[in-house]
Design an enzyme around this catalytic site. Structure first.
Site, mmCIF file in Angstrom:
data_model
loop_
_atom_site.group_PDB
_atom_site.id
_atom_site.type_symbol
_atom_site.label_atom_id
_atom_site.label_comp_id
_atom_site.label_asym_id
_atom_site.label_seq_id
_atom_site.Cartn_x
_atom_site.Cartn_y
_atom_site.Cartn_z
ATOM 1 N N LYS A 1 -0.526 5.330 -5.648
ATOM 2 C CA LYS A 1 -1.597 5.036 -6.615
ATOM 3 C C LYS A 1 -2.402 6.288 -6.948
ATOM 4 O O LYS A 1 -2.723 6.556 -8.100
ATOM 5 C CB LYS A 1 -2.541 3.957 -6.036
ATOM 6 N N GLY B 1 8.422 12.900 -7.865
ATOM 7 C CA GLY B 1 7.945 13.885 -6.888
ATOM 8 C C GLY B 1 6.445 13.732 -6.721
ATOM 9 O O GLY B 1 5.798 13.079 -7.543
ATOM 10 N N ASN C 1 -10.458 3.079 4.432
ATOM 11 C CA ASN C 1 -9.129 2.758 4.977
ATOM 12 C C ASN C 1 -8.038 3.255 4.027
ATOM 13 O O ASN C 1 -6.906 3.486 4.440
ATOM 14 C CB ASN C 1 -8.973 1.239 5.220
ATOM 15 N N ALA C 2 -8.367 3.421 2.759
ATOM 16 C CA ALA C 2 -7.398 3.919 1.788
ATOM 17 C C ALA C 2 -7.111 5.395 2.048
ATOM 18 O O ALA C 2 -7.967 6.116 2.559
ATOM 19 C CB ALA C 2 -7.949 3.757 0.376
ATOM 20 N N GLY C 3 -5.917 5.824 1.708
ATOM 21 C CA GLY C 3 -5.567 7.249 1.776
ATOM 22 C C GLY C 3 -4.753 7.556 0.544
ATOM 23 O O GLY C 3 -3.613 7.132 0.441
ATOM 24 N N HIS C 4 -5.360 8.225 -0.419
ATOM 25 C CA HIS C 4 -4.697 8.497 -1.690
ATOM 26 C C HIS C 4 -4.443 9.992 -1.809
ATOM 27 O O HIS C 4 -5.379 10.791 -1.834
ATOM 28 C CB HIS C 4 -5.556 7.981 -2.857
ATOM 29 N N GLN D 1 -5.096 -0.128 -1.135
ATOM 30 C CA GLN D 1 -4.164 -1.004 -0.414
ATOM 31 C C GLN D 1 -3.119 -1.569 -1.393
ATOM 32 O O GLN D 1 -2.882 -0.964 -2.421
ATOM 33 C CB GLN D 1 -4.907 -2.146 0.320
ATOM 34 N N GLY E 1 0.814 -1.214 0.000
ATOM 35 C CA GLY E 1 0.000 0.000 0.000
ATOM 36 C C GLY E 1 0.841 1.254 0.000
ATOM 37 O O GLY E 1 2.075 1.204 0.154
ATOM 38 N N ASP E 2 0.188 2.374 -0.247
ATOM 39 C CA ASP E 2 0.826 3.702 -0.241
ATOM 40 C C ASP E 2 1.965 3.825 -1.248
ATOM 41 O O ASP E 2 2.941 4.533 -1.019
ATOM 42 C CB ASP E 2 1.358 4.046 1.173
ATOM 43 N N GLU E 3 1.822 3.161 -2.366
ATOM 44 C CA GLU E 3 2.863 3.197 -3.397
ATOM 45 C C GLU E 3 2.805 4.488 -4.206
ATOM 46 O O GLU E 3 3.733 4.797 -4.961
ATOM 47 C CB GLU E 3 2.709 1.992 -4.350
HETATM 48 P P1 GDP Z 1 -1.461 5.640 -2.275
HETATM 49 O O1 GDP Z 1 -2.204 5.182 -1.071
HETATM 50 O O2 GDP Z 1 -0.851 4.516 -3.045
HETATM 51 O O3 GDP Z 1 -2.266 6.565 -3.150
HETATM 52 O O4 GDP Z 1 -0.230 6.498 -1.720
HETATM 53 P P2 GDP Z 1 -0.294 7.620 -0.566
HETATM 54 O O5 GDP Z 1 -0.892 8.837 -1.138
HETATM 55 O O6 GDP Z 1 -0.864 7.072 0.677
HETATM 56 O O7 GDP Z 1 1.251 7.788 -0.270
HETATM 57 C C1 GDP Z 1 2.147 8.197 -1.240
HETATM 58 C C2 GDP Z 1 2.821 9.489 -0.743
HETATM 59 O O8 GDP Z 1 3.949 9.774 -1.541
HETATM 60 C C3 GDP Z 1 1.931 10.712 -0.877
HETATM 61 O O9 GDP Z 1 2.257 11.623 0.143
HETATM 62 C C4 GDP Z 1 2.307 11.273 -2.241
HETATM 63 O O10 GDP Z 1 2.066 12.678 -2.348
HETATM 64 C C5 GDP Z 1 3.765 10.979 -2.265
HETATM 65 N N1 GDP Z 1 4.336 10.711 -3.592
HETATM 66 C C6 GDP Z 1 3.793 10.060 -4.651
HETATM 67 N N2 GDP Z 1 4.695 9.925 -5.640
HETATM 68 C C7 GDP Z 1 5.837 10.499 -5.191
HETATM 69 C C8 GDP Z 1 7.152 10.651 -5.744
HETATM 70 O O11 GDP Z 1 7.447 10.202 -6.837
HETATM 71 N N3 GDP Z 1 8.080 11.269 -4.962
HETATM 72 C C9 GDP Z 1 7.795 11.759 -3.727
HETATM 73 N N4 GDP Z 1 8.762 12.344 -3.044
HETATM 74 N N5 GDP Z 1 6.576 11.641 -3.176
HETATM 75 C C10 GDP Z 1 5.610 11.001 -3.900
HETATM 76 P P1 IMO Z 2 -3.854 2.738 0.523
HETATM 77 O O1 IMO Z 2 -4.996 2.563 -0.432
HETATM 78 C C1 IMO Z 2 -1.400 1.020 3.672
HETATM 79 C C2 IMO Z 2 -3.382 -1.746 6.427
HETATM 80 C C3 IMO Z 2 -3.558 -1.328 7.876
HETATM 81 C C4 IMO Z 2 -3.470 -2.682 8.549
HETATM 82 C C5 IMO Z 2 -4.181 -3.613 7.567
HETATM 83 C C6 IMO Z 2 -5.636 -3.874 7.913
HETATM 84 O O2 IMO Z 2 -3.679 4.118 0.988
HETATM 85 O O3 IMO Z 2 -2.614 2.110 -0.018
HETATM 86 P P2 IMO Z 2 -7.851 -2.438 7.728
HETATM 87 O O4 IMO Z 2 -8.236 -1.140 8.352
HETATM 88 O O5 IMO Z 2 -7.864 -2.403 6.233
HETATM 89 O O6 IMO Z 2 -8.612 -3.602 8.274
HETATM 90 O O7 IMO Z 2 -6.318 -2.654 8.169
HETATM 91 O O8 IMO Z 2 -4.106 -2.963 6.301
HETATM 92 N N1 IMO Z 2 -3.938 -0.807 5.440
HETATM 93 C C7 IMO Z 2 -3.190 -0.020 4.655
HETATM 94 N N2 IMO Z 2 -1.854 0.175 4.626
HETATM 95 N N3 IMO Z 2 -2.198 1.648 2.789
HETATM 96 C C8 IMO Z 2 -3.523 1.459 2.782
HETATM 97 O O9 IMO Z 2 -4.329 1.937 1.826
HETATM 98 C C9 IMO Z 2 -4.089 0.622 3.782
HETATM 99 N N4 IMO Z 2 -5.351 0.226 4.084
HETATM 100 C C10 IMO Z 2 -5.239 -0.647 5.082
HETATM 101 O O10 IMO Z 2 -2.531 -0.460 8.284
HETATM 102 O O11 IMO Z 2 -2.129 -3.108 8.609
HETATM 103 MG MG MG Z 3 -2.244 5.519 0.958
#
Ligand code: GDP
Ligand code: IMO
Ligand code: MG
Length: 429
Positions: free
Chosen positions: A17, A415, A39-42, A225, A13-15
């Site tokens: 997306k 970035g 639960n997602a945070g984009h 995720q 997760g948190d790649e």
């Molecule tokens: P998601 O859940 O896969 O959408 O990812 P998140 O938004 O939770 O976490 C990714 C974090 O990295 C966010 O704060 C983005 O603004 C940041 N981000 C995304 N791509 C890049 C990148 O190429 N470089 C940097 N430094 N930050 C990035």
């Molecule tokens: P995005 O979409 C990272 C993790 C939680 C926990 C496990 C189960 O932003 O990538 P849950 O509340 O889903 O039952 O929690 O999954 N988790 C994530 N970790 N990114 C997320 O979403 C997540 N959504 C859930 O931290 O380990």
């Molecule tokens: Mg996220």
């Protein structure tokens, strides 16, 4: 030719997306969420200092005229939904006329959240959930007692069924977890307060997707995720409660699997994980801290610090197979700037045995990573948009990933902002 492209997280997760969905939305008429919930945070950063974090509403919403859909695979909290919709409205984003919700999405109601919290407090094997009620809501779906969006339209049935469900869950909350029950009347009134709004948003998502396809329109499917949080393929039990892998794009929206054209695996240039569970390449040292600081690795939903480590190709290669990833998008390459030596995990070792595919979670928890070492680069890659501008060693790092995974890299992110991207191969062109 219309293209249906799926974006999924290939790690934990948190790649990044959200950033990539927002970027590619430029080429599509619709964006669909198909699993997970709030639960997602984009995070979307359109320009410097203009940041929006979305949890439930598809990351295409910032683009005017783009239709955003929430599929049947998503568990939907009406409270979280309204909060997010109002936040967007306050930012001047008109959304209700281009947002559609599946009538089949199970509702997340207050008892699910109460159960999620109670379990995390009491049970031995804590998952470290986001506390959004995701697990209990999916449990109700599988147990065939969930209330779904469409149920809101039938007041009489909803009233009776909710009473039964709350009775059942309150018994567990009070007797087993010895915690506060939820209030039936309050839950009912709150649910009905959303009825009219939801009624206006309900749509037959499979039919809409078919219409778009027949009209030659492109659609993006936005995963939440990551692959190793998948309920089946992840590091069970330290996973979420949905299928986060590409197949869920079909089951969670109602598009036929044969209509999915390309799967993009979003892959951070290193690895992070929030919550508990094995993480073989985790770094509990200065480099780990450096990655967390430079990459600003804090959970977008719970603000918890993310655990950081080196890129794990044992995991990524498995991810490529399970998701049938067509191309990779490597994000946060810039975060590796200035690190003298980089490491990529190519195998795990435990008890003198080597693993090139992920073993069972119990074994994984004891595995040590086997690394190859690559030289880092001292130059800044922040914001670069042209592949040729990248330092030689960054090319080398990316080439190594392609070589070892036998998968092309189509996009490189340098970035958080939309423009800070190198597009080598636009899947829509
Ligand atoms: P998601 O859940 O896969 O959408 O990812 P998140 O938004 O939770 O976490 C990714 C974090 O990295 C966010 O704060 C983005 O603004 C940041 N981000 C995304 N791509 C890049 C990148 O190429 N470089 C940097 N430094 N930050 C990035
Ligand atoms: P995005 O979409 C990272 C993790 C939680 C926990 C496990 C189960 O932003 O990538 P849950 O509340 O889903 O039952 O929690 O999954 N988790 C994530 N970790 N990114 C997320 O979403 C997540 N959504 C859930 O931290 O380990
Ligand atoms: Mg996220």
């Amino acid at each position: 030719m219309a293209k249906n492209i799926v974006i999924i997280g290939s790690q934990w997760g948190d790649e990044g997306k959200g950033k990539i969905v927002d970027l590619l939305t430029h080429h599509v008429d619709a964006v669909v969420r198909f699993q997970g919930g709030h639960n997602a945070g984009h995070t979307l950063v359109t320009k410097a200092n203009q940041k929006i974090v979305l949890h439930l509403i598809p990351s295409g919403i910032l683009h005017e005229h783009v239709l955003c859909m929430i599929g049947n695979g998503v568990v939907l909290s009406p409270v979280a939904f309204m909060k997010e919709a109002e936040m967007l409205k306050q930012q001047g984003i008109m959304l209700y006329n281009r947002l559609k919700i599946s009538p089949m999405s199970p509702l997340i109601l207050p008892h699910h959240i109460a159960l999620d919290h109670a379990r995390e407090k009491t049970q031995g094997r804590q998952i470290g959930t986001t506390g959004c009620g995701i697990g209990p809501a999916y449990e109700d779906k599988i147990a065939r007692r969930a209330l779904r969006v469409s149920d809101l339209l039938n007041e009489e049935n909803f009233t009776t069924n909710l009473a039964e469900i709350i009775d059942y869950h309150n018994f567990i909350l009070e007797k087993y977890y010895q915690t506060q029950p939820v209030d039936y009347k309050q839950t009912l009134d709150q649910a009905f307060s959303f009825k009219e709004k939801f009624k206006s948003l309900i749509a037959d998502i499979p039919a809409l997707l078919t219409q778009l396809r027949l009209k030659g329109k492109n659609v993006l499917f936005e995963g939440a995720q990551g692959t190793f949080l998948d309920i089946d393929h992840g590091t069970y039990p330290f996973v979420t409660s949905s299928n986060t892998t590409a197949g869920a794009a079909a089951t969670g929206s109602g598009i036929g699997p044969r209509n999915l054209d390309h799967i993009i695996g979003i892959t951070k240039a290193y690895t992070t994980r929030v919550g508990n569970g094995p993480f073989p390449t985790e770094l509990n040292d200065d480099i780990g801290e450096h990655l967390a600081k430079v990459g600003y690795e804090f959970g977008s939903t719970t603000n918890r610090p993310r655990r950081c480590g080196w890129l794990d190709l044992v995991a990524l290669k498995r991810s490529i197979i399970i998701n049938s990833i067509s191309s990779l998008c490597v994000t946060k390459l810039d975060v590796l700037d200035g690190i003298e030596k980089l490491y990529i995990c190519t195998a795990y070792r435990y008890n003198n045995q080597y693993y090139e595919v992920p073993p069972d979670t119990e074994i994984l928890a004891h595995c040590d990573p086997v690394y190859i070492e690559l030289p880092g680069w001292s130059e800044s890659t922040v914001g670069l948009t042209d592949y040729t501008q990248l330092p030689k060693n960054a090319h080398n790092y990316l080439n190594k990933i392609e070589e070892l995974t036998e998968t092309p890299i189509g996009i490189i992110s340098t970035g958080p902002e939309r423009e800070q991207t190198i597009i080598l191969n636009n899947p829509f062109e």
